[in-house]
Each structure stands twice: as structure tokens, then as C-alpha cells.
Design a protein around this motif. Structure first.
Motif, PDB file in Angstrom:
ATOM      1  N   GLN A   1      -9.055   3.163  -6.273  1.00 13.21           N
ATOM      2  CA  GLN A   1      -8.230   4.423  -5.941  1.00 13.21           C
ATOM      3  C   GLN A   1      -7.805   5.082  -6.976  1.00 13.21           C
ATOM      4  O   GLN A   1      -8.326   6.239  -7.155  1.00 13.21           O
ATOM      5  CB  GLN A   1      -7.132   4.010  -4.979  1.00 13.21           C
ATOM      6  CG  GLN A   1      -6.337   5.500  -4.464  1.00 13.21           C
ATOM      7  CD  GLN A   1      -5.131   5.094  -3.305  1.00 13.21           C
ATOM      8  OE1 GLN A   1      -4.881   3.899  -3.258  1.00 13.21           O
ATOM      9  NE2 GLN A   1      -4.542   5.873  -3.182  1.00 13.21           N
TER      10      GLN A   1
ATOM     11  N   ALA B   1      -6.614  -0.868  -5.377  1.00  7.25           N
ATOM     12  CA  ALA B   1      -5.716  -0.105  -6.127  1.00  7.25           C
ATOM     13  C   ALA B   1      -6.338   0.557  -7.159  1.00  7.25           C
ATOM     14  O   ALA B   1      -6.276   1.757  -7.493  1.00  7.25           O
ATOM     15  CB  ALA B   1      -4.706  -0.485  -6.110  1.00  7.25           C
TER      16      ALA B   1
ATOM     17  N   LEU C   1       2.468   1.772  -3.401  1.00  4.08           N
ATOM     18  CA  LEU C   1       1.468   2.505  -4.510  1.00  4.08           C
ATOM     19  C   LEU C   1       1.205   3.647  -4.215  1.00  4.08           C
ATOM     20  O   LEU C   1       1.107   4.332  -5.148  1.00  4.08           O
ATOM     21  CB  LEU C   1       0.184   1.282  -4.490  1.00  4.08           C
ATOM     22  CG  LEU C   1      -0.884   1.734  -5.411  1.00  4.08           C
ATOM     23  CD1 LEU C   1      -0.399   1.744  -6.776  1.00  4.08           C
ATOM     24  CD2 LEU C   1      -2.087   1.168  -5.160  1.00  4.08           C
TER      25      LEU C   1
ATOM     26  N   ARG D   1       0.810  -1.313   0.007  1.00  2.00           N
ATOM     27  CA  ARG D   1      -0.015  -0.073   0.203  1.00  2.00           C
ATOM     28  C   ARG D   1       0.902   1.311  -0.014  1.00  2.00           C
ATOM     29  O   ARG D   1       0.483   2.213  -0.639  1.00  2.00           O
ATOM     30  CB  ARG D   1      -0.833   0.057   1.014  1.00  2.00           C
ATOM     31  CG  ARG D   1      -1.880   1.148   1.356  1.00  2.00           C
ATOM     32  CD  ARG D   1      -2.757   1.115   2.424  1.00  2.00           C
ATOM     33  NE  ARG D   1      -3.514  -0.259   2.327  1.00  2.00           N
ATOM     34  CZ  ARG D   1      -4.532  -0.634   3.390  1.00  2.00           C
ATOM     35  NH1 ARG D   1      -4.691   0.020   4.460  1.00  2.00           N
ATOM     36  NH2 ARG D   1      -5.001  -1.846   3.330  1.00  2.00           N
TER      37      ARG D   1
END
Length: 373
Positions: free
Chosen positions: A287, A284, A171, A168
Motif C-alpha cells: 500500500q 502495508a 495504519l 488496518r
């Protein structure tokens, strides 16, 4: 990706078998090329020797000679990556460590792309982008030779399509850098637009990759973006190939490398590229979609156009890779024991199936977006 009356949530994925160690590069149609390059540029100690014997050695000698013409102090130590297209060398330049990139295939398309990367690095000398990039040391556009500083760090991914979701924090750091780059407004005329959207859409339609409805829907979105004007029509500065394998993670922050496709695109091109290679990271992807849509409907439409083009390009690439793998695969005799694990062709077919699912999802989102105009 886009909230509308028609569902665009990701379909359930089949659980992919674990890839054995060393198998991840098969997800890349260039096989281990990118993985070797990424692994070799993460600050490993300089050691080993360069083999200059045989026909391949002759190519290396020519590459080293072209580097010495523009950077006489370069002392090659290792071959980071070698393919039929180019070679990447690491060596010393006095007290510093540098990477030399030399084109081996001087066909017009590859030479043009290489020279574009040189132009980009030269532009960065005077106009620094808001992200970390390697410093230009020397360049020769005529002979397609580039020398840049070697940046420390580890690759954010070792293959184009990652088998596992990145951490996390990693990224978040990559997305922060990409978004920061996309908000940069370099001087007018410094960079061009590498992608002609109308021509690319028409070409994919002619090849049968887009249906008539796809063609009409994407043209409507492009027309709407042109009418909207402002930054959505002007474009956004993008890396152009914002893959995790093109990002080095260092304590000082991410470093973006490989600027062959940098220039002006419709907003969200880099985010669409990241979205396309994060098939095993649904959180991801959500997001990224939220980031792309946040500015409003025009940004959403631009992101969807980019996504359709990027996914279709990936499908073309991996269909070619699957066909090549099938041609090169040795025949299996009836009594021959079956290999364990996934073969290169099976890995590529699994990825290709996922890309087709993703493209179908993007197509539904495009149609929903057209319906709201």
C-alpha cells in the motif's frame, strides 16, 4: 515496490519466534527508551513521585530548574523517559497537562537537532500543519528546553521496528495523516532541508555501504529528478522521522510528535521511513509503495532514493547496536543453563538480516528504474 523486468517482490521471510511480553523494545537499539516514552504519553493518570536523590537526581533538579525558568507554573509529577541524551517529564500547568523535554547531552549535534525541533514548534504556532500536533507552551533554545501540551492517545507502536503489523484501521489513519502532511506547502523559507542527498550518498559510498554501481545509479536518479523540475525537484514537506512510535492514536485522529527532523525532502521520505519499519506487514508495504509511485516515474525514483538512504541508515544503526550488545553480554559458563526465548542480540541480528534483505530488494528496484530512464 516497482514493476519492471527484474523481480522486486519481497523474498520469503523466516517465521520469527514470538517475542515474549516485554521483549519488543529490544528491537530498538535504544532498548526500552522509546517504549517507555510511548507508554508514558498515552493519557495515563498522573501519579508517582520523582526521585531527586543521587547523581541522577541532580540532573533532574537541573532539568526542572530549566523548565521553571520558562514555565514557572509547571509542576513535575512523572519521568516519562530518561536516557543519557534527554529526559521527558510530565506535569501540570494550571488546569492543563504538559510534557517538558530537556536535553542532557549538549553536544553540538544533539543541541542542533533539539533547537530544530523548537524552531518547528514555533513555526506551527502561526502556520498550523494539516495534522494534529502538540501545542507549544514554552521553549528555551539556549538551554535546550521545550514544554508542549500533553496529547491524549495510545502509541501506534511501542518500538521502532514493530514485531506485529498494526491494525488496518490504525495504519490507514497514520497513512492519511502522513500523506496530508506531505501535501502541505508552508511559506517559503519557513523550513530548511535537513538532508543533503548528494553528500549523504557520497558519504555512504566512502564508508563502503554503497558500491560503485549504487553510487552511479543513485546519482543518475538524482540528476533525473533535477532535470524533471517541478515539485519532484523542489521537494516535499516531511516529518522526517515518521515512525509508528512517533504517532499517538486518539479518537480525534492521529497526533504526530517528535519533530526534530522536519523539513523539505525528496517526495516520499516519510513513506520510505514507514516502509522500512513494517517488515512484518507486506500488505502495508504494498500500500505504501503504491501511494509513493502513484504520481508517476519521478515520484517513484524519489521514493527509491529515499528508501536506499533510510534502509542503509537503519543497517548502520543496528550493526552498531549488535556490536554493543555483544560487548556488554556477560559470558556464559559451560554448565550454566541456557536462557529461554530470544536474547537482545538475537533479536537485533534477526532484524539486521531483514534490513539487509530489504536493502537488496531496494537496490534491485533502483537498478530497474535506472534501466527504464
Amino acid at each position: 515496490m516497482y514493476t519492471a523486468s527484474s523481480s522486486v517482490s519481497a523474498p520469503p521471510r523466516l517465521q520469527r519466534p514470538a517475542v515474549p511480553a516485554g521483549g519488543a523494545p529490544y528491537l530498538d537499539p535504544t532498548h526500552a527508551g522509546r517504549a517507555r516514552r510511548a507508554a508514558g504519553t498515552v493519557g495515563q493518570p498522573l501519579s508517582g513521585r520523582i526521585d531527586l536523590s543521587g547523581p541522577q537526581g541532580a540532573q533532574l533538579r537541573m532539568a526542572i530548574a530549566s523548565v521553571h525558568r520558562i514555565c514557572p507554573e509547571f509542576n513535575p509529577v512523572q519521568v516519562l523517559r530518561r536516557s543519557g541524551r534527554s529526559v521527558l517529564l510530565v506535569g501540570g500547568t494550571g488546569r492543563a497537562t504538559a510534557v517538558a523535554k530537556c536535553l542532557l547531552d549538549h553536544s553540538p549535534a544533539w543541541a542542533e537537532r533539539f533547537r530544530h525541533e523548537i524552531v518547528t514548534y514555533r513555526a506551527f504556532v502561526r502556520h498550523r500543519p494539516p495534522v494534529r500536533v502538540p501545542r507549544l507552551i514554552a521553549a528555551d533554545p539556549e538551554n535546550c528546553t521545550l514544554v508542549i501540551e500533553r496529547m491524549p492517545g495510545r502509541a501506534a507502536a511501542l518500538s521502532r521496528h514493530t514485531a506485529e503489523a498494526p491494525a488496518r484501521g490504525d495504519l490507514r489513519a497514520v497513512l492519511d495523516s502522513v500523506v496530508r502532511l506531505n501535501t502541505w506547502r508552508p511559506p517559503a523559507g519557513l523550513f530548511d532541508a535537513p538532508l543533503d542527498y548528494a553528500s549523504r550518498i557520497a558519504r555512504y559510498h566512502e564508508l563502503g555501504l554503497f558500491t560503485d554501481r549504487d553510487l552511479g545509479d543513485l546519482q543518475k536518479l538524482l540528476h533525473g529528478l533535477a532535470q524533471a523540475g517541478g515539485r519532484q525537484a523542489m521537494g516535499q514537506f516531511c516529518h522526517g522521522d515518521a515512525l509508528l512510535s512517533n504517532v499517538l492514536l486518539s479518537p480525534a485522529g492521529p497526533v504526530l510528535v517528535d519533530w526534530e527532523h522536519a523539513g523539505w525532502y525528496l517526495p516520499g521520505y516519510d513513506l520510505a521511513t514507514l516502509w522500512s519499519v513494517l517488515g512484518d506487514a507486506p500488505a502495508a508495504r504494498r500500500q505504501i509503495s503504491q501511494l509513493a509511485q502513484r504520481p508517476g516515474p519521478a515520484a517513484r525514483d524519489a521514493f527509491l532514493v529515499n528508501l536506499m538512504l533510510v534502509l542503509t541508515r537503519e543497517i548502520r544503526t543496528y550493526e552498531t547496536a549488535v556490536q554493543r550488545t555483544m560487548r556488554e553480554a556477560p559470558p556464559v559458563s559451560p554448565g550454566q543453563p541456557q536462557p529461554t526465548g530470544l536474547s537482545a542480540g538475537e533479536e537485533q541480528r534477526l532484524l539486521l538480516r531483514r534490513l539487509h534483505d530489504d536493502c537488496a530488494m531496494a537496490r534491485r528496484a533502483v537498478r530497474a528504474a535506472v534501466g527504464t530512464r
